[in-house]
Design a protein around this motif. Structure first.
Motif, PDB file in Angstrom:
ATOM      1  N   ASN A   1      -2.387 -10.351  11.051  1.00 31.43           N
ATOM      2  CA  ASN A   1      -2.518  -9.704  12.357  1.00 31.43           C
ATOM      3  C   ASN A   1      -3.617  -8.650  12.266  1.00 31.43           C
ATOM      4  OD1 ASN A   1      -2.287  -8.243  14.725  1.00 31.43           O
ATOM      5  ND2 ASN A   1      -0.043  -8.366  14.782  1.00 31.43           N
ATOM      6  N   GLN A   2      -4.737  -8.917  12.915  1.00 33.22           N
ATOM      7  CA  GLN A   2      -5.878  -8.032  12.769  1.00 33.22           C
ATOM      8  C   GLN A   2      -6.137  -7.142  13.990  1.00 33.22           C
ATOM      9  OE1 GLN A   2      -8.702 -11.682  12.788  1.00 33.22           O
ATOM     10  NE2 GLN A   2     -10.032  -9.948  13.293  1.00 33.22           N
ATOM     11  N   ASP A   3      -5.195  -7.107  14.917  1.00 35.09           N
ATOM     12  CA  ASP A   3      -5.400  -6.271  16.115  1.00 35.09           C
ATOM     13  C   ASP A   3      -5.612  -4.813  15.738  1.00 35.09           C
ATOM     14  OD1 ASP A   3      -5.147  -8.492  17.682  1.00 35.09           O
ATOM     15  OD2 ASP A   3      -3.021  -8.186  18.145  1.00 35.09           O
TER      16      ASP A   3
ATOM     17  N   GLU B   1      -9.044  -2.352  16.157  1.00 36.05           N
ATOM     18  CA  GLU B   1      -9.033  -1.027  16.792  1.00 36.05           C
ATOM     19  C   GLU B   1      -9.634   0.026  15.857  1.00 36.05           C
ATOM     20  OE1 GLU B   1      -5.051  -0.147  17.920  1.00 36.05           O
ATOM     21  OE2 GLU B   1      -4.911  -1.797  19.376  1.00 36.05           O
ATOM     22  N   LEU B   2      -9.310  -0.071  14.573  1.00 37.73           N
ATOM     23  CA  LEU B   2      -9.858   0.871  13.604  1.00 37.73           C
ATOM     24  C   LEU B   2     -11.377   0.713  13.474  1.00 37.73           C
ATOM     25  CD1 LEU B   2      -7.127   0.615  10.820  1.00 37.73           C
ATOM     26  CD2 LEU B   2      -7.456   2.493  12.440  1.00 37.73           C
ATOM     27  N   LEU B   3     -11.827  -0.534  13.579  1.00 37.84           N
ATOM     28  CA  LEU B   3     -13.265  -0.773  13.524  1.00 37.84           C
ATOM     29  C   LEU B   3     -13.977  -0.112  14.702  1.00 37.84           C
ATOM     30  CD1 LEU B   3     -13.769  -4.506  12.418  1.00 37.84           C
ATOM     31  CD2 LEU B   3     -14.342  -2.449  11.136  1.00 37.84           C
ATOM     32  N   GLU B   4     -13.362  -0.233  15.889  1.00 38.87           N
ATOM     33  CA  GLU B   4     -13.966   0.365  17.083  1.00 38.87           C
ATOM     34  C   GLU B   4     -14.049   1.884  16.952  1.00 38.87           C
ATOM     35  OE1 GLU B   4     -12.028  -0.863  20.633  1.00 38.87           O
ATOM     36  OE2 GLU B   4     -12.413  -3.003  20.310  1.00 38.87           O
ATOM     37  N   LYS B   5     -13.035   2.484  16.325  1.00 38.37           N
ATOM     38  CA  LYS B   5     -13.021   3.945  16.152  1.00 38.37           C
ATOM     39  C   LYS B   5     -13.933   4.383  15.001  1.00 38.37           C
ATOM     40  CE  LYS B   5      -8.292   4.436  17.866  1.00 38.37           C
ATOM     41  NZ  LYS B   5      -6.884   4.800  17.500  1.00 38.37           N
ATOM     42  N   GLY B   6     -14.229   3.425  14.093  1.00 42.06           N
ATOM     43  CA  GLY B   6     -15.109   3.747  12.963  1.00 42.06           C
ATOM     44  C   GLY B   6     -14.471   4.623  11.910  1.00 42.06           C
ATOM     45  N   ASP B   7     -13.141   4.632  11.842  1.00 40.07           N
ATOM     46  CA  ASP B   7     -12.430   5.458  10.865  1.00 40.07           C
ATOM     47  C   ASP B   7     -12.295   4.675   9.552  1.00 40.07           C
ATOM     48  OD1 ASP B   7     -10.678   6.980   9.352  1.00 40.07           O
ATOM     49  OD2 ASP B   7      -9.537   7.654  11.107  1.00 40.07           O
ATOM     50  N   LYS B   8     -13.223   4.879   8.628  1.00 38.68           N
ATOM     51  CA  LYS B   8     -13.251   4.070   7.414  1.00 38.68           C
ATOM     52  C   LYS B   8     -12.085   4.363   6.481  1.00 38.68           C
ATOM     53  CE  LYS B   8     -18.038   2.667   7.323  1.00 38.68           C
ATOM     54  NZ  LYS B   8     -19.228   2.413   6.477  1.00 38.68           N
TER      55      LYS B   8
ATOM     56  N   ILE C   1      -9.354   2.323   7.826  1.00 39.49           N
ATOM     57  CA  ILE C   1      -9.668   0.911   7.567  1.00 39.49           C
ATOM     58  C   ILE C   1      -9.288   0.558   6.131  1.00 39.49           C
ATOM     59  CG2 ILE C   1     -11.565  -0.738   7.257  1.00 39.49           C
ATOM     60  CD1 ILE C   1     -12.957   0.605   9.614  1.00 39.49           C
ATOM     61  N   LEU C   2      -9.628   1.448   5.204  1.00 37.44           N
ATOM     62  CA  LEU C   2      -9.274   1.214   3.801  1.00 37.44           C
ATOM     63  C   LEU C   2      -7.765   1.176   3.609  1.00 37.44           C
ATOM     64  CD1 LEU C   2     -11.951   3.437   2.019  1.00 37.44           C
ATOM     65  CD2 LEU C   2     -11.706   0.964   1.798  1.00 37.44           C
ATOM     66  N   ASP C   3      -7.042   2.068   4.301  1.00 40.46           N
ATOM     67  CA  ASP C   3      -5.576   2.055   4.221  1.00 40.46           C
ATOM     68  C   ASP C   3      -5.027   0.713   4.677  1.00 40.46           C
ATOM     69  OD1 ASP C   3      -5.517   4.635   3.261  1.00 40.46           O
ATOM     70  OD2 ASP C   3      -5.181   5.551   5.238  1.00 40.46           O
ATOM     71  N   TRP C   4      -5.584   0.202   5.789  1.00 39.97           N
ATOM     72  CA  TRP C   4      -5.116  -1.094   6.322  1.00 39.97           C
ATOM     73  C   TRP C   4      -5.389  -2.211   5.323  1.00 39.97           C
ATOM     74  CZ3 TRP C   4      -7.037  -5.907   7.458  1.00 39.97           C
ATOM     75  CH2 TRP C   4      -6.276  -6.709   8.320  1.00 39.97           C
ATOM     76  N   LEU C   5      -6.563  -2.207   4.729  1.00 36.03           N
ATOM     77  CA  LEU C   5      -6.932  -3.245   3.757  1.00 36.03           C
ATOM     78  C   LEU C   5      -6.038  -3.186   2.527  1.00 36.03           C
ATOM     79  CD1 LEU C   5     -10.825  -2.927   3.982  1.00 36.03           C
ATOM     80  CD2 LEU C   5      -9.443  -4.855   4.799  1.00 36.03           C
ATOM     81  N   ASN C   6      -5.704  -1.962   2.091  1.00 39.71           N
ATOM     82  CA  ASN C   6      -4.884  -1.802   0.890  1.00 39.71           C
ATOM     83  C   ASN C   6      -3.430  -2.196   1.098  1.00 39.71           C
ATOM     84  OD1 ASN C   6      -6.871  -0.895  -0.896  1.00 39.71           O
ATOM     85  ND2 ASN C   6      -6.749   1.203  -0.125  1.00 39.71           N
ATOM     86  N   GLN C   7      -3.002  -2.341   2.349  1.00 34.92           N
ATOM     87  CA  GLN C   7      -1.626  -2.737   2.636  1.00 34.92           C
ATOM     88  C   GLN C   7      -1.401  -4.239   2.443  1.00 34.92           C
ATOM     89  OE1 GLN C   7      -0.784  -1.431   6.634  1.00 34.92           O
ATOM     90  NE2 GLN C   7      -1.132   0.736   6.143  1.00 34.92           N
ATOM     91  N   HIS C   8      -2.479  -5.004   2.296  1.00 31.94           N
ATOM     92  CA  HIS C   8      -2.369  -6.462   2.235  1.00 31.94           C
ATOM     93  C   HIS C   8      -2.484  -6.979   0.802  1.00 31.94           C
ATOM     94  CE1 HIS C   8      -3.139  -5.842   6.500  1.00 31.94           C
ATOM     95  NE2 HIS C   8      -2.708  -7.068   6.712  1.00 31.94           N
ATOM     96  N   LYS C   9      -1.998  -8.194   0.623  1.00 33.98           N
ATOM     97  CA  LYS C   9      -2.135  -8.877  -0.655  1.00 33.98           C
ATOM     98  C   LYS C   9      -3.555  -9.446  -0.759  1.00 33.98           C
ATOM     99  CE  LYS C   9       2.218  -8.450  -1.972  1.00 33.98           C
ATOM    100  NZ  LYS C   9       2.591  -7.652  -3.161  1.00 33.98           N
ATOM    101  N   TRP C  10      -4.117  -9.339  -1.971  1.00 32.09           N
ATOM    102  CA  TRP C  10      -5.492  -9.779  -2.186  1.00 32.09           C
ATOM    103  C   TRP C  10      -5.552 -10.908  -3.213  1.00 32.09           C
ATOM    104  CZ3 TRP C  10     -10.223  -8.292  -0.114  1.00 32.09           C
ATOM    105  CH2 TRP C  10     -10.158  -7.275   0.855  1.00 32.09           C
TER     106      TRP C  10
END
Length: 297
Positions: A170-172, A176-183, A186-195
């Protein structure tokens, strides 16, 4: 028991003075030449050549051995010429270097239809460039160019390094984080997922992270799998993230089994090159391989 091909290889090295020259004259790979020579030296118990740079200089034992076998070998070669079918000819052997995933996507379906012998080598790009320069490889596919004047690089395609996700990610919130530009978020969101990753593709992840976040990733993938194609299959129809070249997941993206979450800003792209030696004995064969790869990519 001695193999007569060892004698033929020994003679070719003696005449040409190099392993590469012997391989080209015999239409076999350079590793094959090295194997024949080491087997013959082991069999007779003597060193036949001294290796000086790229030159192969016969030892005194090598000179004696050459003089001893040359007449008998010439008679055997004459017999071969006189009794072989007139239509018979040598089938060239082409050695090609590329990454495993590119081979699976491009050449693998066509190997059985090629009218010449083929050896595929997988490895790191600097090593493949070195082997191309030495004559071990005849053609490589690489995103890197070297400085050797002996090698020609022909650009033929490009690859974009992207953040790929399973179709159920779910990338909604991410959008939104991309639109706000809060990197940081964004990193927090990426770190929440399995890689997902492989032992050989961390360079893509590091470059993507450095370009977009001005630092290297502070985590390691949760799942290390054999290759990038395995990553795409693991992501298909599920959750998880990976950074890979987009063309390696092209079919799965079109089939909506995976999706591009983010292309990054700025974009990270590599130019892909065909690299060959300027003095290429197998122009027709390497051109046939190039055309097959262009058709797919």
């Amino acid at each position: 028991m001695v193999n007569l091909e060892w004698y033929r290889t020994f003679k070719a090295i003696y005449k040409t003075g190099t392993l590469t020259g012997a391989a080209q004259s015999l239409f076999i790979s350079q590793p094959g030449v090295s194997l024949h020579l080491s087997s013959l030296e082991s069999y007779i118990g003597y060193k036949l050549f001294d290796r000086t740079g790229r030159k192969m200089v016969p030892t005194e034992k090598g000179k004696v051995f050459y003089n001893f076998i040359i007449e008998a070998l010439a008679k055997l070669e004459d017999a071969e010429k006189n009794f072989q079918r007139s239509t018979e000819k040598h089938t060239p052997t082409i050695s090609v270097g590329m990454c495993f995933e590119t081979f699976q996507m491009t050449l693998e379906p066509y190997v059985s239809s090629l009218p010449f012998n083929l050896i595929i080598q997988f490895g790191e790009y600097p090593e493949m460039l070195e082997n191309l320069d030495k004559g071990i490889l005849d053609l490589i596919i690489t995103p890197q160019t070297g400085t050797t004047t002996n090698i020609e690089h022909e650009p033929f395609s490009s690859e974009r390094i992207v953040l790929l996700g399973g179709i159920h990610v779910n990338q909604d919130e991410f959008n939104e984080l991309l639109e706000k530009g809060d990197k940081n978020k964004i990193l927090d969101w990426l770190n929440q997922h399995k890689w997902y990753g492989t032992t050989g593709d961390m360079e893509h992840l590091r470059r993507f992270w450095q370009l977009n976040f001005n630092k290297y990733p502070d985590f390691r993938p949760n799942y290390i799998v054999p290759n990038i194609n395995s990553i795409v299959r693991c992501l298909s129809g599920s959750n998880g993230l990976a950074v890979i070249p987009n063309h390696l997941g092209k079919k799965e993206i079109e089939d909506e089994q995976v999706k591009v979450i983010w292309e990054g800003s700025p974009l990270l792209e590599n130019t892909l090159y065909f690299a060959t030696r300027k003095k290429n004995l197998y122009t027709e064969e390497t051109q046939a391989i190039k055309e097959l790869i262009r058709k797919v990519m």
